[in-house]
Design a protein around this motif. Sequence first.
Motif, PDB file in Angstrom:
ATOM      1  N   ARG A  82      11.568 -24.268  30.809  1.00 43.45           N
ATOM      2  CA  ARG A  82      10.130 -24.543  30.747  1.00 43.45           C
ATOM      3  C   ARG A  82       9.327 -23.345  31.242  1.00 43.45           C
ATOM      4  NH1 ARG A  82      11.734 -30.031  31.741  1.00 43.45           N
ATOM      5  NH2 ARG A  82      11.965 -29.635  33.958  1.00 43.45           N
ATOM      6  N   ALA A  83       9.789 -22.720  32.333  1.00 42.98           N
ATOM      7  CA  ALA A  83       9.082 -21.562  32.890  1.00 42.98           C
ATOM      8  C   ALA A  83       9.103 -20.398  31.905  1.00 42.98           C
ATOM      9  CB  ALA A  83       9.716 -21.156  34.215  1.00 42.98           C
ATOM     10  N   ASN A  85       9.353 -20.583  28.622  1.00 48.51           N
ATOM     11  CA  ASN A  85       8.492 -20.894  27.483  1.00 48.51           C
ATOM     12  C   ASN A  85       7.019 -20.670  27.790  1.00 48.51           C
ATOM     13  OD1 ASN A  85      10.484 -21.641  25.588  1.00 48.51           O
ATOM     14  ND2 ASN A  85      10.720 -23.633  26.577  1.00 48.51           N
ATOM     15  N   GLU A  86       6.617 -20.922  29.033  1.00 53.59           N
ATOM     16  CA  GLU A  86       5.227 -20.688  29.423  1.00 53.59           C
ATOM     17  C   GLU A  86       4.877 -19.208  29.326  1.00 53.59           C
ATOM     18  OE1 GLU A  86       4.731 -22.390  33.280  1.00 53.59           O
ATOM     19  OE2 GLU A  86       4.885 -24.460  32.576  1.00 53.59           O
ATOM     20  N   ILE A  87       5.843 -18.353  29.663  1.00 53.93           N
ATOM     21  CA  ILE A  87       5.624 -16.905  29.552  1.00 53.93           C
ATOM     22  C   ILE A  87       5.562 -16.497  28.080  1.00 53.93           C
ATOM     23  CG2 ILE A  87       6.640 -14.639  30.005  1.00 53.93           C
ATOM     24  CD1 ILE A  87       7.900 -15.899  32.537  1.00 53.93           C
ATOM     25  N   TYR A  88       6.489 -17.001  27.294  1.00 54.36           N
ATOM     26  CA  TYR A  88       6.606 -16.644  25.881  1.00 54.36           C
ATOM     27  C   TYR A  88       5.343 -17.000  25.094  1.00 54.36           C
ATOM     28  CZ  TYR A  88       8.090 -17.563  21.028  1.00 54.36           C
ATOM     29  OH  TYR A  88       8.170 -17.628  19.659  1.00 54.36           O
ATOM     30  N   ILE A  89       4.813 -18.201  25.312  1.00 52.20           N
ATOM     31  CA  ILE A  89       3.693 -18.634  24.480  1.00 52.20           C
ATOM     32  C   ILE A  89       2.372 -17.948  24.845  1.00 52.20           C
ATOM     33  CG2 ILE A  89       4.750 -20.866  23.998  1.00 52.20           C
ATOM     34  CD1 ILE A  89       2.824 -22.151  25.968  1.00 52.20           C
ATOM     35  N   LYS A  90       2.309 -17.286  25.989  1.00 52.12           N
ATOM     36  CA  LYS A  90       1.076 -16.581  26.358  1.00 52.12           C
ATOM     37  C   LYS A  90       0.700 -15.546  25.307  1.00 52.12           C
ATOM     38  CE  LYS A  90       1.125 -17.159  31.403  1.00 52.12           C
ATOM     39  NZ  LYS A  90       1.264 -16.469  32.723  1.00 52.12           N
ATOM     40  N   ASN A 153      13.561 -34.602  28.962  1.00 50.51           N
ATOM     41  CA  ASN A 153      14.611 -33.636  29.266  1.00 50.51           C
ATOM     42  C   ASN A 153      15.608 -33.613  28.117  1.00 50.51           C
ATOM     43  OD1 ASN A 153      16.710 -35.686  29.630  1.00 50.51           O
ATOM     44  ND2 ASN A 153      15.698 -36.174  31.566  1.00 50.51           N
ATOM     45  N   TYR A 154      16.522 -32.668  28.171  1.00 54.31           N
ATOM     46  CA  TYR A 154      17.563 -32.580  27.153  1.00 54.31           C
ATOM     47  C   TYR A 154      18.766 -33.449  27.523  1.00 54.31           C
ATOM     48  CZ  TYR A 154      15.220 -28.590  24.937  1.00 54.31           C
ATOM     49  OH  TYR A 154      14.323 -27.788  24.289  1.00 54.31           O
ATOM     50  N   TRP A 225      28.830 -16.667  12.475  1.00 54.89           N
ATOM     51  CA  TRP A 225      29.153 -17.361  13.719  1.00 54.89           C
ATOM     52  C   TRP A 225      28.927 -16.395  14.878  1.00 54.89           C
ATOM     53  CZ3 TRP A 225      34.599 -19.964  14.822  1.00 54.89           C
ATOM     54  CH2 TRP A 225      34.573 -20.526  16.106  1.00 54.89           C
ATOM     55  N   HIS A 226      27.935 -16.713  15.700  1.00 57.17           N
ATOM     56  CA  HIS A 226      27.653 -15.929  16.901  1.00 57.17           C
ATOM     57  C   HIS A 226      28.373 -16.588  18.080  1.00 57.17           C
ATOM     58  CE1 HIS A 226      24.296 -13.624  15.017  1.00 57.17           C
ATOM     59  NE2 HIS A 226      24.161 -14.726  14.312  1.00 57.17           N
ATOM     60  N   PHE A 227      29.105 -15.813  18.842  1.00 59.93           N
ATOM     61  CA  PHE A 227      29.825 -16.347  19.999  1.00 59.93           C
ATOM     62  C   PHE A 227      28.832 -16.467  21.151  1.00 59.93           C
ATOM     63  CE2 PHE A 227      33.385 -16.163  23.206  1.00 59.93           C
ATOM     64  CZ  PHE A 227      34.052 -17.280  22.727  1.00 59.93           C
ATOM     65  N   ASP A 228      27.877 -17.353  20.961  1.00 57.89           N
ATOM     66  CA  ASP A 228      26.752 -17.530  21.877  1.00 57.89           C
ATOM     67  C   ASP A 228      26.632 -18.995  22.273  1.00 57.89           C
ATOM     68  OD1 ASP A 228      26.363 -14.918  21.102  1.00 57.89           O
ATOM     69  OD2 ASP A 228      24.441 -15.264  20.110  1.00 57.89           O
ATOM     70  N   ARG A 229      25.983 -19.220  23.396  1.00 52.04           N
ATOM     71  CA  ARG A 229      25.683 -20.573  23.836  1.00 52.04           C
ATOM     72  C   ARG A 229      24.219 -20.897  23.520  1.00 52.04           C
ATOM     73  NH1 ARG A 229      28.834 -18.696  28.432  1.00 52.04           N
ATOM     74  NH2 ARG A 229      30.713 -19.968  28.720  1.00 52.04           N
ATOM     75  N   PRO A 230      23.893 -22.171  23.307  1.00 54.60           N
ATOM     76  CA  PRO A 230      22.483 -22.572  23.200  1.00 54.60           C
ATOM     77  C   PRO A 230      21.755 -22.268  24.513  1.00 54.60           C
ATOM     78  CG  PRO A 230      23.914 -24.267  22.292  1.00 54.60           C
ATOM     79  CD  PRO A 230      24.807 -23.285  23.019  1.00 54.60           C
ATOM     80  N   PRO A 231      20.416 -22.332  24.535  1.00 53.60           N
ATOM     81  CA  PRO A 231      19.650 -21.815  25.674  1.00 53.60           C
ATOM     82  C   PRO A 231      19.579 -22.688  26.921  1.00 53.60           C
ATOM     83  CG  PRO A 231      18.162 -22.696  24.040  1.00 53.60           C
ATOM     84  CD  PRO A 231      19.535 -22.751  23.432  1.00 53.60           C
ATOM     85  N   VAL A 232      20.024 -23.946  26.819  1.00 51.49           N
ATOM     86  CA  VAL A 232      19.888 -24.857  27.953  1.00 51.49           C
ATOM     87  C   VAL A 232      21.265 -25.325  28.414  1.00 51.49           C
ATOM     88  CG1 VAL A 232      18.924 -27.052  28.765  1.00 51.49           C
ATOM     89  CG2 VAL A 232      17.627 -25.628  27.158  1.00 51.49           C
TER      90      VAL A 232
END
Length: 250
Positions: A82-83, A85-90, A153-154, A225-232
């Motif tokens: 959440r924190a 996203n607040e920075i990103y949307i500015k 929440n997720y 296929w990216h060997f990555d995790r989702p963001p949360v």
Amino acid sequence: MTSTIETSDGGYRFMPGVSQYSCGVSALPGFAIERVRFAEPVPLSAGFERIAQILKAAGRPLTAFGACELRSPAPFTEDGFRAFNEIYIKTLIAWGVMRDGVNPVARSNVCPKLDPPAEPSFHAFCYTVPAAKDAPSSFVVAGSGESVEGKANYRDHTVALGDSSPAGILAKAIFVLGEMERRMNAFGGTWKDTTAVQLYTVHDVYPVLESELGRRGVLRNGLTWHFDRPPVVGLDFEMDCRRVHCERVV
């Protein structure tokens, strides 16, 4: 078909999502979506500056910015997400892209397990350019993990939470594939229309590649296929897809 909203000064329409991102975008008639990937991840602030420069050089307004793909160091806690996203949307608000709390920009934000960036960074972005009226359609579907978005929440809405067994991955895949199809449907698209499909997970997905992805036609043009995790923290399986006919690396 789910309703969409036009951004006439952006050249695209979008499927509403949550405050931090939309569910996807599609070029309006007379426009096409183009994708630019950075050769190396560019930190958020510098990335926005480079995107602004590229848009200006293309003769496009900042409102033509329609989608982006981010890379972060590690999965966020829900409060941390959440924190962020607040920075990103500015910046989106400052650019006039996001108005009255409605965010039209589609987004994926994932976390590489190997060689992650030191801070949240841009991997790629998409924007609209003028095109012939009969140009082929183009769309970008935002990333989705195995949880219902827009809830308090997720964690309480995650499919097979903590279960990375074959059965758990199957359940997650079915949910995410269904969400991709729902979002594409808003733009009249199906898997056969995609030019690229991306999968983000560090778990074994071989058991679902043929039975779910193959059966639905996801693999017709291959799979990245990216060997990555989702963001949360707690999410294990994410996908996005697109129909974009012009892409370049800078």
